[in-house]
Design a protein around this motif. Sequence first.
Motif, PDB file in Angstrom:
ATOM      1  N   LYS A  76       0.821  -1.214   0.000  1.00 45.01           N
ATOM      2  CA  LYS A  76       0.000   0.000   0.000  1.00 45.01           C
ATOM      3  C   LYS A  76       0.853   1.261   0.000  1.00 45.01           C
ATOM      4  CE  LYS A  76      -4.198  -1.887   2.102  1.00 45.01           C
ATOM      5  NZ  LYS A  76      -5.100  -1.861   3.289  1.00 45.01           N
ATOM      6  N   LYS A  79       1.478   2.608  -3.518  1.00 48.76           N
ATOM      7  CA  LYS A  79       0.322   2.889  -4.376  1.00 48.76           C
ATOM      8  C   LYS A  79       0.475   4.163  -5.195  1.00 48.76           C
ATOM      9  CE  LYS A  79      -3.805   0.472  -2.904  1.00 48.76           C
ATOM     10  NZ  LYS A  79      -5.206   0.603  -2.447  1.00 48.76           N
ATOM     11  N   ALA A 102      -0.450  -3.086  -3.778  1.00 46.74           N
ATOM     12  CA  ALA A 102      -0.072  -1.785  -4.333  1.00 46.74           C
ATOM     13  C   ALA A 102      -1.061  -1.301  -5.382  1.00 46.74           C
ATOM     14  CB  ALA A 102       1.329  -1.857  -4.930  1.00 46.74           C
ATOM     15  N   GLY A 103      -2.014  -2.163  -5.745  1.00 46.54           N
ATOM     16  CA  GLY A 103      -3.030  -1.764  -6.717  1.00 46.54           C
ATOM     17  C   GLY A 103      -2.517  -1.640  -8.132  1.00 46.54           C
TER      18      GLY A 103
END
Length: 334
Positions: A76, A79, A102-103
Amino acid sequence: MSEKILILGPAWVGDMVLAQSLFKTLKINQPDCIIDVAAPAWTLPLLERMPEINEAIALPFKHGELAFFKRIRFGKSLKNKGYTQAIILTNSFKSAILPFAAGIKKRTGFLGEMRYGLINDVRELDKTKLKKTVERFVTLGLDVSETLPKTLPNPQLNSTPEAAWILASRAGILNNKSKVLGLCAGAEYGAAKRWPAEYYAEVAREALNKNWQVLLFGSDKDVPVTSQINQLTQNKCTDLAGKTKLGEAIDLMLICDTVISNDSGLMHIAAALDKKLIAIFGSSDPYHTPPMHPQAVIEYLALECSPCFKRECPLTHLNCLKNIQPKQILMHVT
């Protein structure tokens, strides 16, 4: 807009050297792409010497630990870095957690340990077609419709001779007139990958008799082996095992004219430094992880029991290494 790619790198030194072929391939195909690599801290000296890398990110996890929630938190924290793709080079479940957290929209890798969902650009690993580790790394950097190039770019580590000789003088290597032989007698994986210390000592004595300087490379785990070699040569070698960090070992290897090595991370480093290299294989497979240098000499007997990939010789004789005599190696030390 340039692609920004996060590579989840391998933990082994040799594999990280081989991964540079992937980094080079990405830059060839997408010259403007930005490559960051997240990997264990001990591999960072390698990444610092690879011009393709924008940023090396040290992973704070202990070797082998799952650290599930810690990986999510760390993921995260990335990100806002703007990554468009993640390429996961290791096949473990835990290595795929971070890019998911981390998307990162496109997450490329082999399926590995049942990583459905964590990886959404799943590639098929056909070990009969992708026999070499470096081929598996590079194919992950290609579009799924692309075929592997016939020739892969060789790793090339940046280092400067001037800096190397400054470091060498501190290590007691005071002149640059005599030839230098580097011996890499260790192998962290186990004894079945280590050519006998007495054989290394015989090679060292021959080189010393020709007024070569002999450097013994290795980690603190290799000290018993390098100490034995040095004792057998009346302590005439320069024993660097356990006395140098990885970055220093890389720079010092740059001054070597010839390097003799077991199948180890240092073998791959020597190849990436364009050294004259004699690589000795026993329990491992030179067709799976060969040194990537066109002139590298590979000594491998291909016995019926090889490769066994064991840490210790299961037959106790270690013939795959003991039958490679020092005189065979000395033929290449010129």
